[in-house]
Design a protein around this motif. Structure first.
Motif, PDB file in Angstrom:
ATOM      1  N   TYR A  21      35.595   0.232 -10.613  1.00 12.30           N
ATOM      2  CA  TYR A  21      37.340   0.850 -11.194  1.00 12.30           C
ATOM      3  C   TYR A  21      37.491  -0.946 -11.505  1.00 12.30           C
ATOM      4  CZ  TYR A  21      37.585   5.232 -11.561  1.00 12.30           C
ATOM      5  OH  TYR A  21      37.188   6.608 -12.122  1.00 12.30           O
ATOM      6  N   ASN A  22      36.818  -1.767 -10.224  1.00 13.10           N
ATOM      7  CA  ASN A  22      37.933  -2.397  -9.685  1.00 13.10           C
ATOM      8  C   ASN A  22      36.640  -3.968  -9.599  1.00 13.10           C
ATOM      9  OD1 ASN A  22      36.989  -2.220  -7.238  1.00 13.10           O
ATOM     10  ND2 ASN A  22      38.670  -2.920  -6.379  1.00 13.10           N
ATOM     11  N   GLU A  23      35.645  -3.647  -9.811  1.00 12.20           N
ATOM     12  CA  GLU A  23      34.436  -4.048  -9.465  1.00 12.20           C
ATOM     13  C   GLU A  23      33.322  -4.596 -10.365  1.00 12.20           C
ATOM     14  OE1 GLU A  23      31.416  -6.386  -5.534  1.00 12.20           O
ATOM     15  OE2 GLU A  23      32.254  -4.454  -5.484  1.00 12.20           O
ATOM     16  N   TYR A  24      32.714  -2.621 -10.545  1.00 13.67           N
ATOM     17  CA  TYR A  24      31.598  -2.775 -11.575  1.00 13.67           C
ATOM     18  C   TYR A  24      31.866  -1.172 -12.219  1.00 13.67           C
ATOM     19  CZ  TYR A  24      29.726   0.618  -7.900  1.00 13.67           C
ATOM     20  OH  TYR A  24      29.984   1.621  -7.353  1.00 13.67           O
ATOM     21  N   ALA A  25      30.755  -1.053 -13.485  1.00 14.94           N
ATOM     22  CA  ALA A  25      30.409   0.139 -13.648  1.00 14.94           C
ATOM     23  C   ALA A  25      29.199   0.558 -13.384  1.00 14.94           C
ATOM     24  CB  ALA A  25      31.326   0.267 -14.611  1.00 14.94           C
ATOM     25  N   LEU A  26      28.518   1.227 -13.926  1.00 15.15           N
ATOM     26  CA  LEU A  26      27.015   1.612 -14.690  1.00 15.15           C
ATOM     27  C   LEU A  26      27.269   2.297 -15.604  1.00 15.15           C
ATOM     28  CD1 LEU A  26      25.482   1.890 -11.084  1.00 15.15           C
ATOM     29  CD2 LEU A  26      25.628  -0.379 -12.945  1.00 15.15           C
ATOM     30  N   LEU A  27      27.251   2.051 -17.024  1.00 17.04           N
ATOM     31  CA  LEU A  27      26.622   3.104 -18.201  1.00 17.04           C
ATOM     32  C   LEU A  27      25.523   3.404 -18.421  1.00 17.04           C
ATOM     33  CD1 LEU A  27      30.001   2.096 -17.683  1.00 17.04           C
ATOM     34  CD2 LEU A  27      30.115   2.332 -20.295  1.00 17.04           C
ATOM     35  N   PHE A  28      25.637   4.569 -18.608  1.00 20.75           N
ATOM     36  CA  PHE A  28      24.044   5.582 -19.089  1.00 20.75           C
ATOM     37  C   PHE A  28      24.344   5.694 -21.218  1.00 20.75           C
ATOM     38  CE2 PHE A  28      20.053   8.359 -20.160  1.00 20.75           C
ATOM     39  CZ  PHE A  28      19.213   6.615 -20.451  1.00 20.75           C
ATOM     40  N   SER A  29      23.419   5.439 -21.901  1.00 18.39           N
ATOM     41  CA  SER A  29      24.418   6.346 -23.353  1.00 18.39           C
ATOM     42  C   SER A  29      22.195   5.975 -23.325  1.00 18.39           C
ATOM     43  CB  SER A  29      23.947   4.415 -24.336  1.00 18.39           C
ATOM     44  OG  SER A  29      25.064   3.930 -24.435  1.00 18.39           O
ATOM     45  N   ARG A  30      22.899   7.688 -24.517  1.00 19.65           N
ATOM     46  CA  ARG A  30      21.101   7.742 -24.455  1.00 19.65           C
ATOM     47  C   ARG A  30      21.198   8.910 -26.205  1.00 19.65           C
ATOM     48  NH1 ARG A  30      18.111  11.245 -21.808  1.00 19.65           N
ATOM     49  NH2 ARG A  30      19.308  10.849 -19.653  1.00 19.65           N
ATOM     50  N   GLY A  31      20.294   8.674 -26.985  1.00 22.19           N
ATOM     51  CA  GLY A  31      20.838   8.949 -28.298  1.00 22.19           C
ATOM     52  C   GLY A  31      19.241   9.287 -29.219  1.00 22.19           C
ATOM     53  N   THR A  32      19.140   9.490 -30.719  1.00 16.21           N
ATOM     54  CA  THR A  32      18.064   8.678 -31.313  1.00 16.21           C
ATOM     55  C   THR A  32      18.510   7.668 -31.784  1.00 16.21           C
ATOM     56  OG1 THR A  32      18.502  10.785 -32.795  1.00 16.21           O
ATOM     57  CG2 THR A  32      17.184  11.459 -30.778  1.00 16.21           C
ATOM     58  N   LYS A  33      16.861   7.143 -32.146  1.00 10.78           N
ATOM     59  CA  LYS A  33      17.312   5.453 -33.197  1.00 10.78           C
ATOM     60  C   LYS A  33      16.194   6.212 -34.594  1.00 10.78           C
ATOM     61  CE  LYS A  33      15.904   1.680 -32.471  1.00 10.78           C
ATOM     62  NZ  LYS A  33      16.084  -0.156 -31.628  1.00 10.78           N
ATOM     63  N   GLY A  34      16.603   5.953 -35.390  1.00  8.72           N
ATOM     64  CA  GLY A  34      15.484   5.890 -37.003  1.00  8.72           C
ATOM     65  C   GLY A  34      15.254   7.324 -36.693  1.00  8.72           C
ATOM     66  N   ARG A  35      13.908   6.851 -36.861  1.00  6.83           N
ATOM     67  CA  ARG A  35      12.440   8.791 -36.783  1.00  6.83           C
ATOM     68  C   ARG A  35      12.678   9.123 -35.959  1.00  6.83           C
ATOM     69  NH1 ARG A  35       8.458   6.072 -41.246  1.00  6.83           N
ATOM     70  NH2 ARG A  35       9.947   5.628 -43.264  1.00  6.83           N
ATOM     71  N   GLY A  36      14.157   9.271 -35.143  1.00  6.25           N
ATOM     72  CA  GLY A  36      14.237  10.266 -33.901  1.00  6.25           C
ATOM     73  C   GLY A  36      13.163   9.620 -32.546  1.00  6.25           C
ATOM     74  N   GLN A  37      12.917   8.404 -32.619  1.00 11.26           N
ATOM     75  CA  GLN A  37      13.022   7.800 -31.084  1.00 11.26           C
ATOM     76  C   GLN A  37      13.696   7.823 -30.612  1.00 11.26           C
ATOM     77  OE1 GLN A  37      12.736   3.513 -32.102  1.00 11.26           O
ATOM     78  NE2 GLN A  37      12.002   3.129 -30.191  1.00 11.26           N
ATOM     79  N   ASP A  38      13.410   7.860 -28.892  1.00  9.81           N
ATOM     80  CA  ASP A  38      14.367   8.072 -28.092  1.00  9.81           C
ATOM     81  C   ASP A  38      15.138   6.905 -27.904  1.00  9.81           C
ATOM     82  OD1 ASP A  38      14.912   9.289 -25.732  1.00  9.81           O
ATOM     83  OD2 ASP A  38      13.599   8.503 -24.965  1.00  9.81           O
ATOM     84  N   PHE A  39      16.334   6.798 -27.647  1.00 10.43           N
ATOM     85  CA  PHE A  39      16.986   6.068 -27.081  1.00 10.43           C
ATOM     86  C   PHE A  39      17.724   5.463 -26.188  1.00 10.43           C
ATOM     87  CE2 PHE A  39      20.923   3.130 -27.216  1.00 10.43           C
ATOM     88  CZ  PHE A  39      20.649   1.709 -27.285  1.00 10.43           C
TER      89      PHE A  39
END
Length: 189
Positions: free
Chosen positions: A125-143
């Motif tokens: 909270y006071n120095e860093y954060a690691l975030l991860f996003s996932r989903g699909t993009k375009g024609r089902g491309q893994d993102f």
């Protein structure tokens, strides 16, 4: 009596075959006891990693941006980022909508027309954060995208190493990772 027997047979079959997957079972881990109110405020995007071909092509042109995280009216988060693009400062806001588990959010990308799950995987909270996003993009491309947020514009080497290890654990390689340089403008107060 036959209905009860059918119900029990159905439950036994579900137990043998496994329950159907629900979105909650597919979620990435999040910061234990995530406290959204402590996550609010100013952050700097210090590192990014993605499997996107667009990202790989553009990463050399990217620079650090300032992001202000504020609560949204639906209990989620507004991420307002200011960044340098074509020698001009641009500001964009992303709305992260809350999910059932604290620290998980959904984001709908108007540009790509895709939906992503964003997880605050680790933060102090006071120095860093690691975030991860996932989903699909375009024609089902893994993102997939990992983000290192820092409360300051200068990031310690230990955090850079932590981000590299975190990105690798998400299946992202060295060529997928960039530590963003500080631009001459746009991220100042």
């Amino acid at each position: 009596m036959a209905a009860v027997r059918m119900l029990w047979m159905g439950l036994v079959l579900l137990g043998l075959l496994g329950f159907p997957q629900t979105p909650a079972q597919d979620l990435d881990p999040v910061q234990p006891n995530f406290q959204q109110d402590k996550f609010l405020g100013r952050w700097y995007s210090a590192g990014l990693a993605s499997n996107s071909s667009w990202f790989r092509e553009k990463k050399a042109e990217m620079s650090m941006c300032r992001t202000v995280v504020a609560p949204s009216t639906d209990g989620g988060l507004n991420l307002t980022s200011t960044f340098l693009r074509k020698k001009q400062c641009e500001t964009k806001t992303m709305l992260l909508q809350p999910m059932a588990v604290s620290g998980h959010y959904t984001y709908h990308s108007p540009h790509w027309g895709s939906k992503h799950i964003v997880s605050v995987v680790e933060t102090n909270y006071n120095e860093y954060a690691l975030l991860f996003s996932r989903g699909t993009k375009g024609r089902g491309q893994d993102f997939r995208m990992a983000t290192l947020y820092s409360r300051t514009q200068t990031v310690k080497n230990e955090l850079k190493e932590k981000f590299i290890n975190f990105s690798n654990a998400q299946g992202l390689t060295e060529e997928d990772i960039v530590f963003l340089p500080q631009p001459d403008m746009c991220i100042q107060e």
